[in-house]
Design an enzyme around this catalytic site. Sequence first.
Site, mmCIF file in Angstrom:
data_model
loop_
_atom_site.group_PDB
_atom_site.id
_atom_site.type_symbol
_atom_site.label_atom_id
_atom_site.label_comp_id
_atom_site.label_asym_id
_atom_site.label_seq_id
_atom_site.Cartn_x
_atom_site.Cartn_y
_atom_site.Cartn_z
ATOM 1 C CB THR A 133 -25.155 -46.351 28.503
ATOM 2 O OG1 THR A 133 -24.350 -45.922 29.585
ATOM 3 C CG2 THR A 133 -26.605 -46.222 28.955
ATOM 4 C CG ASP A 134 -21.037 -48.034 31.789
ATOM 5 O OD1 ASP A 134 -21.616 -46.971 31.482
ATOM 6 O OD2 ASP A 134 -19.853 -48.064 32.178
ATOM 7 C CD GLU A 135 -24.131 -42.780 32.076
ATOM 8 O OE1 GLU A 135 -25.023 -42.139 32.656
ATOM 9 O OE2 GLU A 135 -23.310 -42.257 31.311
HETATM 10 P P1 NAD Z 1 -24.835 -38.454 20.310
HETATM 11 O O1 NAD Z 1 -25.694 -37.584 21.178
HETATM 12 O O2 NAD Z 1 -23.491 -37.959 19.897
HETATM 13 O O3 NAD Z 1 -25.612 -38.839 18.972
HETATM 14 C C1 NAD Z 1 -26.961 -39.189 18.965
HETATM 15 C C2 NAD Z 1 -27.462 -39.080 17.535
HETATM 16 O O4 NAD Z 1 -28.846 -39.477 17.523
HETATM 17 C C3 NAD Z 1 -27.396 -37.671 16.972
HETATM 18 O O5 NAD Z 1 -26.836 -37.694 15.666
HETATM 19 C C4 NAD Z 1 -28.847 -37.221 16.929
HETATM 20 O O6 NAD Z 1 -29.120 -36.298 15.882
HETATM 21 C C5 NAD Z 1 -29.568 -38.537 16.740
HETATM 22 N N1 NAD Z 1 -30.961 -38.507 17.222
HETATM 23 C C6 NAD Z 1 -31.396 -38.027 18.430
HETATM 24 N N2 NAD Z 1 -32.730 -38.135 18.486
HETATM 25 C C7 NAD Z 1 -33.148 -38.717 17.334
HETATM 26 C C8 NAD Z 1 -34.413 -39.115 16.823
HETATM 27 N N3 NAD Z 1 -35.533 -38.911 17.515
HETATM 28 N N4 NAD Z 1 -34.468 -39.694 15.595
HETATM 29 C C9 NAD Z 1 -33.326 -39.883 14.868
HETATM 30 N N5 NAD Z 1 -32.105 -39.510 15.285
HETATM 31 C C10 NAD Z 1 -32.015 -38.943 16.520
HETATM 32 O O7 NAD Z 1 -24.715 -39.840 21.118
HETATM 33 P P2 NAD Z 1 -23.520 -40.889 21.137
HETATM 34 O O8 NAD Z 1 -22.603 -40.520 22.231
HETATM 35 O O9 NAD Z 1 -23.019 -41.087 19.774
HETATM 36 O O10 NAD Z 1 -24.307 -42.189 21.603
HETATM 37 C C11 NAD Z 1 -24.881 -43.087 20.652
HETATM 38 C C12 NAD Z 1 -25.578 -44.218 21.384
HETATM 39 O O11 NAD Z 1 -24.627 -44.908 22.201
HETATM 40 C C13 NAD Z 1 -26.692 -43.752 22.321
HETATM 41 O O12 NAD Z 1 -27.733 -44.682 22.244
HETATM 42 C C14 NAD Z 1 -26.047 -43.760 23.695
HETATM 43 O O13 NAD Z 1 -27.009 -43.999 24.678
HETATM 44 C C15 NAD Z 1 -25.088 -44.925 23.539
HETATM 45 N N6 NAD Z 1 -23.884 -44.863 24.392
HETATM 46 C C16 NAD Z 1 -23.118 -43.744 24.459
HETATM 47 C C17 NAD Z 1 -21.951 -43.747 25.230
HETATM 48 C C18 NAD Z 1 -21.036 -42.542 25.290
HETATM 49 O O14 NAD Z 1 -20.055 -42.540 26.046
HETATM 50 N N7 NAD Z 1 -21.242 -41.505 24.497
HETATM 51 C C19 NAD Z 1 -21.582 -44.887 25.937
HETATM 52 C C20 NAD Z 1 -22.392 -46.019 25.839
HETATM 53 C C21 NAD Z 1 -23.526 -45.993 25.059
#
Ligand code: NAD
Length: 348
Positions: A133-135
């Site tokens: 993430t950009d955070e």
């Molecule tokens: P999300 O919370 O919607 O999905 C996360 C998924 O990971 C879920 O399906 C969950 O069941 C699974 N998970 C959690 N813990 C787990 C574990 N221990 N073992 C296996 N699976 C596990 O998140 P998202 O918004 O889809 O984000 C996905 C990735 O992208 C993350 O790494 C997040 O940091 C990154 N990201 C998100 C954003 C955003 O705006 N949402 C922006 C930049 C980066």
Amino acid sequence: MRIIVTGGAGFIGSALVRYLVSDVGAEVLTIDKLTYAGNLQSLRAIENAANHRFLKADICDRQSIKEAIDSFQPDRIMHLAAESHVDRSITGAADFINTNVLGSFALLEAARSYWNSLPTARKQEFRFLHVSTDEVYGSLGETGLFTEETPYDPSSPYSASKAASDHLAIAWHRTYGLPVVVSNCSNNYGPYHFPEKLIPLIILNALDGKPLPVYGNGENVRDWLYVDDHARALHLIASRGQPGQKYNVGGRNERRNIDVVREICRLMDDYRPSHTPHEKLIHYVTDRPGHDARYAIDATRLEDELGWRAHETFETGIAKTVRWYLDNNWWWEPLRSNIYAGQRLGTL
Ligand code: NAD
């Protein structure tokens, strides 16, 4: 092309898996623990696809993950599994440290052991994409953009845990030679977004005529990217990114939170006029502790080196997103009724 996607039942992971299975035609193994945020309904469109399979597993369980990797024999691992909600990390950070830091460590170790066993040609082709993430960069002032060289300065337990895992991923490249690439993306939005995050929460509350909570003064700025644009970027970075390199991903769509909420109100006035004007539902609430003021991404490296461009502007993407929520209550109604009804999270 054989690809493992961790976190593929989450918001971004499911968009990526749908894209890889339907558009790219890759053989995909989705690994997901199915926490509150994981939902197999988000993969319904590809549930009968012969080139997709699913494994319920925790990335912290190194033995299960090692067995899955060794038997699937991936060309790539795309790592998205994480705890992702800042407010939940404020209430309790333990799951964030376990999954985001220790889980990423376990996955890197399992990937390294598998990679070491590959013949030279496959070893050179293999990629481990760590999705972040950009955070991790902390907060910007009124001007400037995050580049890949911006020093890390995370503010929340969530962003600190992601920063830790970014450092592990790059270290596994520098120390062990594992072909790691890291992507740092701005805020995503779009279909199948769990309704605890700002945009789906506002859409669903507006639909119900409930208050629309805006943190603080609503002036915080985020750089919004439509999730399918992110999925294409991830595929490109995993395919053509340089090992050891980082790539920022962002749509050049900076908006103040209050303007995002007002735009959703305007669309809801058009699509569902029963609570018009929806702006009267806006309700300012106590700010998030440690709330970063502004995020904005310079995606020049991704655009110039890999030729990526966002297809959606914020206006086109948000209109599609609001329409999707109005047309797909089968997906979100069980989540609102059984898992999260919209209550405030992350206050001290
Ligand atoms: P999300 O919370 O919607 O999905 C996360 C998924 O990971 C879920 O399906 C969950 O069941 C699974 N998970 C959690 N813990 C787990 C574990 N221990 N073992 C296996 N699976 C596990 O998140 P998202 O918004 O889809 O984000 C996905 C990735 O992208 C993350 O790494 C997040 O940091 C990154 N990201 C998100 C954003 C955003 O705006 N949402 C922006 C930049 C980066």
